[in-house]
Design a protein around this motif. Structure first.
Motif, PDB file in Angstrom:
ATOM      1  N   THR B 145      27.215  19.661  37.780  1.00 29.48           N
ATOM      2  CA  THR B 145      26.900  20.743  36.752  1.00 29.48           C
ATOM      3  C   THR B 145      27.244  21.999  37.560  1.00 29.48           C
ATOM      4  N   GLN B 146      27.927  23.019  36.798  1.00 28.75           N
ATOM      5  CA  GLN B 146      28.321  24.126  37.631  1.00 28.75           C
ATOM      6  C   GLN B 146      27.072  25.200  37.663  1.00 28.75           C
ATOM      7  N   TYR B 147      27.087  25.864  38.814  1.00 30.58           N
ATOM      8  CA  TYR B 147      26.119  26.766  39.306  1.00 30.58           C
ATOM      9  C   TYR B 147      26.609  27.873  39.587  1.00 30.58           C
ATOM     10  N   GLY B 148      27.649  27.799  40.342  1.00 30.91           N
ATOM     11  CA  GLY B 148      28.208  29.003  41.053  1.00 30.91           C
ATOM     12  C   GLY B 148      29.449  29.500  40.112  1.00 30.91           C
ATOM     13  N   ILE B 149      29.553  30.872  39.992  1.00 28.20           N
ATOM     14  CA  ILE B 149      30.705  31.221  39.071  1.00 28.20           C
ATOM     15  C   ILE B 149      31.562  32.063  40.283  1.00 28.20           C
ATOM     16  N   PRO B 150      33.007  31.498  40.191  1.00 26.50           N
ATOM     17  CA  PRO B 150      33.848  32.210  41.014  1.00 26.50           C
ATOM     18  C   PRO B 150      33.773  33.669  40.678  1.00 26.50           C
ATOM     19  N   PHE B 151      33.973  34.568  41.796  1.00 20.28           N
ATOM     20  CA  PHE B 151      33.868  35.639  41.572  1.00 20.28           C
ATOM     21  C   PHE B 151      35.413  36.494  41.857  1.00 20.28           C
ATOM     22  N   VAL B 152      35.581  36.360  43.056  1.00 21.56           N
ATOM     23  CA  VAL B 152      36.965  36.684  43.520  1.00 21.56           C
ATOM     24  C   VAL B 152      37.588  35.760  44.560  1.00 21.56           C
ATOM     25  N   SER B 153      38.900  35.575  45.060  1.00 19.59           N
ATOM     26  CA  SER B 153      39.389  34.578  45.784  1.00 19.59           C
ATOM     27  C   SER B 153      40.395  35.169  46.626  1.00 19.59           C
ATOM     28  N   SER B 154      40.683  34.577  47.644  1.00 19.92           N
ATOM     29  CA  SER B 154      41.828  34.984  48.536  1.00 19.92           C
ATOM     30  C   SER B 154      42.598  33.669  49.249  1.00 19.92           C
ATOM     31  N   ALA B 155      43.727  34.056  49.838  1.00 19.71           N
ATOM     32  CA  ALA B 155      44.412  33.035  50.362  1.00 19.71           C
ATOM     33  C   ALA B 155      44.993  33.360  51.551  1.00 19.71           C
ATOM     34  N   ARG B 156      45.542  32.668  52.452  1.00 22.14           N
ATOM     35  CA  ARG B 156      46.002  33.283  53.822  1.00 22.14           C
ATOM     36  C   ARG B 156      47.539  32.978  53.966  1.00 22.14           C
ATOM     37  N   ALA B 157      48.079  33.627  54.816  1.00 20.63           N
ATOM     38  CA  ALA B 157      49.383  33.453  55.379  1.00 20.63           C
ATOM     39  C   ALA B 157      49.659  34.232  56.563  1.00 20.63           C
ATOM     40  N   THR B 301      54.549  20.389  62.434  1.00 21.36           N
ATOM     41  CA  THR B 301      55.835  19.862  62.416  1.00 21.36           C
ATOM     42  C   THR B 301      56.506  20.679  61.179  1.00 21.36           C
ATOM     43  N   GLY B 302      55.761  21.395  60.338  1.00 23.71           N
ATOM     44  CA  GLY B 302      56.537  22.194  59.429  1.00 23.71           C
ATOM     45  C   GLY B 302      55.644  23.213  58.704  1.00 23.71           C
ATOM     46  N   PRO B 303      55.908  24.159  57.819  1.00 20.29           N
ATOM     47  CA  PRO B 303      54.958  24.893  57.281  1.00 20.29           C
ATOM     48  C   PRO B 303      54.025  24.364  56.387  1.00 20.29           C
ATOM     49  N   LEU B 304      52.710  24.918  56.555  1.00 22.47           N
ATOM     50  CA  LEU B 304      51.634  24.428  55.745  1.00 22.47           C
ATOM     51  C   LEU B 304      52.094  24.147  54.325  1.00 22.47           C
ATOM     52  N   ASP B 305      51.810  23.190  53.430  1.00 21.87           N
ATOM     53  CA  ASP B 305      51.917  23.154  52.158  1.00 21.87           C
ATOM     54  C   ASP B 305      50.481  23.478  51.420  1.00 21.87           C
ATOM     55  N   THR B 306      49.693  23.801  52.226  1.00 21.60           N
ATOM     56  CA  THR B 306      48.374  24.416  51.519  1.00 21.60           C
ATOM     57  C   THR B 306      48.026  25.411  52.539  1.00 21.60           C
ATOM     58  N   THR B 307      47.030  26.083  52.140  1.00 26.17           N
ATOM     59  CA  THR B 307      46.303  27.284  53.149  1.00 26.17           C
ATOM     60  C   THR B 307      44.989  27.213  52.741  1.00 26.17           C
ATOM     61  N   LEU B 308      44.204  27.944  53.537  1.00 26.69           N
ATOM     62  CA  LEU B 308      42.755  28.218  53.213  1.00 26.69           C
ATOM     63  C   LEU B 308      42.597  29.086  52.139  1.00 26.69           C
ATOM     64  N   LEU B 365      51.500  40.577  46.861  1.00 25.35           N
ATOM     65  CA  LEU B 365      50.389  39.608  46.653  1.00 25.35           C
ATOM     66  C   LEU B 365      51.094  38.149  46.124  1.00 25.35           C
ATOM     67  N   LYS B 366      52.232  38.205  45.687  1.00 24.03           N
ATOM     68  CA  LYS B 366      52.921  36.963  45.449  1.00 24.03           C
ATOM     69  C   LYS B 366      52.578  35.940  46.088  1.00 24.03           C
ATOM     70  N   PRO B 367      52.897  36.031  47.555  1.00 19.49           N
ATOM     71  CA  PRO B 367      52.773  34.926  48.207  1.00 19.49           C
ATOM     72  C   PRO B 367      51.435  34.166  48.237  1.00 19.49           C
ATOM     73  N   PHE B 368      50.579  35.066  48.099  1.00 22.92           N
ATOM     74  CA  PHE B 368      49.063  34.526  48.137  1.00 22.92           C
ATOM     75  C   PHE B 368      48.946  34.055  46.669  1.00 22.92           C
ATOM     76  N   LEU B 369      49.379  34.496  45.641  1.00 25.03           N
ATOM     77  CA  LEU B 369      49.045  34.036  44.315  1.00 25.03           C
ATOM     78  C   LEU B 369      49.767  32.538  44.258  1.00 25.03           C
ATOM     79  N   ASP B 370      50.802  32.629  44.853  1.00 27.92           N
ATOM     80  CA  ASP B 370      51.570  31.250  44.778  1.00 27.92           C
ATOM     81  C   ASP B 370      50.997  29.944  45.508  1.00 27.92           C
ATOM     82  N   PRO B 373      46.910  27.854  43.909  1.00 27.12           N
ATOM     83  CA  PRO B 373      46.551  26.414  43.010  1.00 27.12           C
ATOM     84  C   PRO B 373      46.437  25.354  44.251  1.00 27.12           C
ATOM     85  N   ASN B 374      47.029  25.439  45.451  1.00 30.10           N
ATOM     86  CA  ASN B 374      47.207  24.013  46.469  1.00 30.10           C
ATOM     87  C   ASN B 374      46.224  24.445  47.494  1.00 30.10           C
ATOM     88  N   ALA B 375      45.400  25.409  47.545  1.00 31.74           N
ATOM     89  CA  ALA B 375      44.477  25.760  48.428  1.00 31.74           C
ATOM     90  C   ALA B 375      43.620  24.841  48.927  1.00 31.74           C
TER      91      ALA B 375
END
Lengths: 294, 419
Positions: B145-157, B301-308, B365-370, B373-375
C-alpha cells in the motif's frame, strides 16, 4: 479581611512557585517519565519500556569513554578557567592606564553568542583557508595547507585541546567579573594590617585574598561546572563529537541518541542530570570542608 | 491598597496560567464554523536558510499564496525547518500530540507502522499518481500500500575539475578505482591539496559510503534483503578507501568532514574530484567554478551502471481528518507550476514523467536524469534504517582510519539488534 491578609504572601510567592513548577519541575518529571517509555524515532510512544532504555544505554560500546571524557572535560575547563580568571581579576583590580577599555574588551567573548564563537574558531582552524593554519605555515610548523597536519579538528588528540581552549575562552569573562566583584569587597585595611605585620605579597595573597575571595570563587566555579557539563554548542559546531564519538561528551551523546532512540536519549538525560547533582554536591562538600579548616 | 496589590498578584498568576497553556493546544483547529480549514504543514528547507532569496519560507509562501487565492476556504500554514533539525522536531511534535496535516521530509516509513498516515490514494487524484515514475511510487509502498508520495529526487555522479586535470596532465576522467587512484596521485604531485574529496562526516556519510559500496557490488543489504554492512565486498571497499586516505590522496580525516564543506572546497578549486549531485551545482556556481565535467562514478572494475538515488517524500497525517483539503493542495502542487519551480530553484529532479520531460533540455542535468531510472536506494523501507542511519553518519568514517572490519562489524551489530 484578616484571613485574606494571611493568604497574601501566598499570592506573592504563588506565581514564582508556579513558574518554577511549570518550567523547571514539570520538564524534569517528563524527562524521567520518558526515560521509562518506548518511543520510536518518529516520536510515537509505544508504551512502557521498564529499564530497557537504561540497559541499552549502559550497554553502548562508547558509553564509558564518553562519561570519563565528560568529567575530564569539566575538570579541565573549570580548573583552567578559574586559574586564568584569578590572575586576570588580580590584574584588572590594579590601576593602570586604559583599564576601562581593557575591562570592556574582556566582555566581548562573553557578549558574543557561544555558537558564533565556536563557528568562528572552526573556520580559523579550517585546513584549507583557516587563519590559524596560515599562521602556523608562516611559522614553519606545517608544510602545506589542506593536509592532515593542518586539520587539527579532524583528530581527537588535537581537537580536544582546541575545544577546551574555546570553552575556557568563553567562560573566562564571566568568571573574571565574578572574582573582580569579590576582590572589590575585601576592605583595604586588612591589607594594611598585613603589611604592618610584615607579610610578603605571596603570603598576603594566600592568607588574605584567597580566603576572603572564597564565596565569590565558590559561586563562580559552581556555575561553571554546571555550564560546562551541559555545554553543547562548542563541541557540536566544531566537531559534532566526531571522529566517531571520540570528542563527544554526555550532552552531545544525548543529542545524537535523540536521532535514533528518544527513550534512550531521555535515559542519557537523566544520567546527565544525576551527574550534575552529584558533581554539585561533591563541590559544595569540598568548599565547606575548606571553611571549617580556616 | 492591600486589596489592590493582592489583585495584581492574582493577575500575575492568571498571566502565568495563560502563558503556560499557550504551549499546548493548537494543531487541530477544525475551522471556525464558516467552513474555513487550516492545514498545518511542516517542510524541509532546500535553500540556504532563512533570509536567503532561495529560502524555503519564500518558496512555500509563493506556492501557498497562489493556492489560497484559488481556494479561499483553505488556509495553509507552512513551518519550514532545516534538514539538521527536522527529524528531531517532528518527532517532538508527534510525541506531544501536535501532529501536522502535511509533512515534507526525507523519510515516511516510520510513521506507517503506527497508522499515522493517509494512504496515497486518499489524498491524490488518479491523474497525478498516474504520472509519477513507477519505480519511485513503488518505493512509497509498505506491504503493497502506498503511503509515501515522492516529492523530489536526485542522483549522483563524479564531478572533476578540468583545469586541475589539465594541470596534472590527466587525459581523461577515471573509470575504475585504479584510474581514480592514479589520477589522484598525479593531482597530488601537481600540488592539489585534496585530490579526491571524501566527506564521511556526520552530514551525509551514508551517501558517500553507499556510492563506494556500489562500486564493488556491495551495499547496506544483500540481494536477499538481509543487512550486509560488514560483507567481504564492503570490507574490501573500505580497505581500498583507507589506502587512498593513508596515501594523502583524499580529504584529510574524512570521518569529520561534511559534504557541504568538501563541495565548497571543490568550488574553490582545492579538490580535484568529488561525488556530487544536481544540488551541488548551485554551490559550485556560487564559488565561481565553471570548468568542470560530470561522468559516471568509477567502480572497482568499471564505471557504475547504477548510482545512488535519493528521494524525498511528502505525506499526509490522518489525525485531523483533512483528507479532502489535503487532496486539493497536493493536486495543486503537482499539476500546477510549483513542482516545476522547485526543480528550477534548487536543481532537484522531478518525480513525474511530465516533469522529467520538461527538464530534458537542460544540459547540466542530463547526466543525472539519465541515471535516475536505474538508481539504487537506501534500504529506507526497513524501519531499522532509522536507527542504523544515524549510527552510520557518526561512525562509518572510522572504517578508513581504525580498521574496516571492526567498524563495519559494529554497524552490522547495530543493524541486527535495532528494533
Amino acid at each position: 479581611m484578616r484571613r485574606l491578609r494571611a493568604l497574601e504572601p501566598l499570592a506573592w510567592v504563588g506565581p514564582a512557585v508556579l513558574l518554577i513548577a511549570v518550567v523547571v519541575l514539570w520538564p524534569v518529571i517528563e524527562m524521567i517519565r520518558s526515560s521509562f517509555l518506548k518511543i520510536s524515532r518518529f516520536g510515537v510512544v509505544q508504551g512502557g519500556n521498564g529499564l530497557a532504555n537504561y540497559e541499552k544505554l549502559f550497554g553502548e560500546k562508547d558509553f564509558a569513554d564518553i562519561m570519563v571524557r565528560s568529567v575530564i572535560w569539566v575538570v579541565a575547563v573549570v580548573v583552567l578557567t578559574v586559574l586564568i580568571s584569578l590572575a586576570l581579576a588580580q590584574l584588572f583590580n590594579q590601576h593602570f592606564p586604559l583599564r576601562k577599555i581593557a575591562r570592556w574588551a574582556l566582555i566581548a567573548p562573553w557578549a558574543a553568542s557561544v555558537l558564533m564563537t565556536a563557528i568562528i574558531f572552526k573556520w580559523m582552524l579550517d585546513p584549507e583557508v583557516g587563519v590559524i593554519n596560515q599562521l602556523r605555515m608562516k611559522l614553519g610548523l606545517i608544510d602545506a595547507m589542506g593536509g592532515a597536519a593542518a586539520d587539527q579538528l579532524g583528530d581527537a588528540s588535537t581537537a580536544m585541546p582546541w575545544l577546551v581552549f574555546v570553552a575556557v575562552f568563553v567562560s573566562v569573562p564571566f568568571t573574571t567579573y565574578a572574582l573582580l566583584a569579590g576582590l572589590a569587597t575585601i576592605p583595604s585595611d586588612v591589607y594594611e594590617a598585613a603589611r604592618m605585620d610584615g607579610a610578603g605579597r605571596l603570603r598576603t595573597y594566600w592568607s588574605i585574598t584567597l580566603p576572603l575571595l572564597r564565596p565569590a570563587l565558590t559561586v563562580a566555579a559552581l556555575i561553571n561546572v554546571m555550564n560546562v557539563f551541559n555545554s553543547f554548542p562548542i563541541i557540536w559546531a566544531m566537531t559534532h563529537g566526531q571522529p566517531g564519538y571520540s570528542t563527544a561528551t554526555s550532552t552531545i551523546f544525548m543529542f545524537i541518541l535523540k536521532g535514533s532512540d528518544i527513550g534512550e536519549s531521555a535515559a542519557m538525560s537523566v544520567v546527565n542530570f544525576g551527574m550534575v547533582i552529584v558533581l554539585t554536591v561533591i563541590f559544595l562538600k569540598v568548599s565547606r570542608w575548606n571553611k571549617e579548616v580556616t | 491598597m492591600k486589596m489592590k496589590l493582592a489583585g495584581g498578584a492574582a493577575l500575575g498568576l492568571a498571566t502565568v496560567l495563560v502563558l503556560s497553556s499557550c504551549g499546548s493546544g493548537g494543531g487541530d483547529d477544525q475551522g471556525s464554523g464558516d467552513g474555513q480549514v487550516t492545514l498545518k504543514m511542516v517542510a524541509a528547507d532546500y535553500g540556504d536558510g532563512p533570509g536567503k532569496p532561495n529560502s524555503g519560507e519564500t518558496f512555500w509562501k509563493g506556492v501557498v499564496d497562489e493556492f489560497q487565492a484559488a481556494n479561499p476556504t483553505i488556509k495553509v500554514d507552512v513551518q519550514v525547518i532545516n534538514w539538521n533539525d527536522i527529524d528531531n522536531q517532528v518527532a517532538t511534535m508527534i510525541q506531544n500530540g501536535q501532529v501536522p496535516d502535511i509533512l515534507q521530509t526525507g523519510d515516511y516509513s516510520g510513521f506507517v507502522k503506527d497508522g499515522l498516515l493517509h494512504k496515497a490514494d486518499e489524498v491524490l487524484s488518479p491523474n497525478v499518481s498516474g504520472d509519477m515514475l513507477e519505480k519511485f511510487a513503488e518505493f512509497g509502498k509498505v506491504d503493497g500500500t502506498q503511503y509515501g508520495i515522492p516529492f523530489v529526487s536526485s542522483a549522483r555522479a563524479l564531478f572533476y575539475n578540468k583545469d586541475l586535470f589539465d594541470k596534472a596532465g590527466i587525459k581523461e576522467p577515471p573509470k575504475t578505482w585504479d584510474d581514480l587512484k592514479a589520477a589522484a596521485g598525479k593531482l597530488k604531485e601537481a600540488g592539489v591539496t585534496q585530490p579526491f574529496g571524501l566527506p564521511l562526516g556526520q552530514e551525509e556519510a551514508q551517501a558517500e559510503s553507499f556510492l563506494w559500496m556500489l562500486g564493488n557490488g556491495g551495499g547496506y543489504k544483500d540481494d536477499s534483503g538481509k543487512w550486509a554492512i560488514d560483507s567481504p565486498q564492503n570490507v574490501e571497499t573500505f580497505t581500498y578507501m583507507k589506502g587512498l586516505v593513508e596515501a594523502g590522496l583524499t580529504t584529510p580525516n574524512p570521518g569529520t568532514k561534511d559534504r557541504k564543506t568538501v563541495w565548497e572546497d571543490f568550488g574553490a578549486g582545492k579538490v580535484g574530484m568529488v561525488n556530487g549531485g544536481p544540488m551541488s551545482i548551485p554551490i559550485f556556481d556560487a564559488a565561481g567554478l565553471k570548468n568542470y565535467g560530470v561522468v559516471p562514478i568509477p567502480g572497482r572494475t568499471g564505471p557504475l551502471d547504477t548510482t545512488l538515488g535519493v528521494m524525498d517524500w511528502i505525506m499526509a497525517f490522518n489525525k485531523n481528518g483533512h483528507a479532502a483539503e489535503i487532496k486539493k493542495f497536493f493536486d495543486f502542487f503537482y499539476t500546477g507550476s510549483a513542482a516545476q519551480k522547485i526543480s528550477d530553484t534548487y536543481k532537484l529532479l522531478p518525480v513525474t514523467n511530465g516533469g522529467i520531460e520538461k527538464l530534458s533540455g537542460d544540459e547540466k542535468l542530463k547526466p543525472f536524469l539519465d541515471a535516475l531510472p536505474n538508481a539504487s536506494f537506501y534500504p529506507f523501507q526497513d524501519p531499522k534504517w532509522a536507527t542504523v542511519n544515524p549510527a552510520i553518519k557518526q561512525t562509518i568514517g572510522g572504517a578508513v582510519k581504525d580498521g574496516p572490519a571492526k567498524v563495519l562489524g559494529e554497524l552490522q551489530k547495530t543493524a541486527e539488534a535495532a528494533g
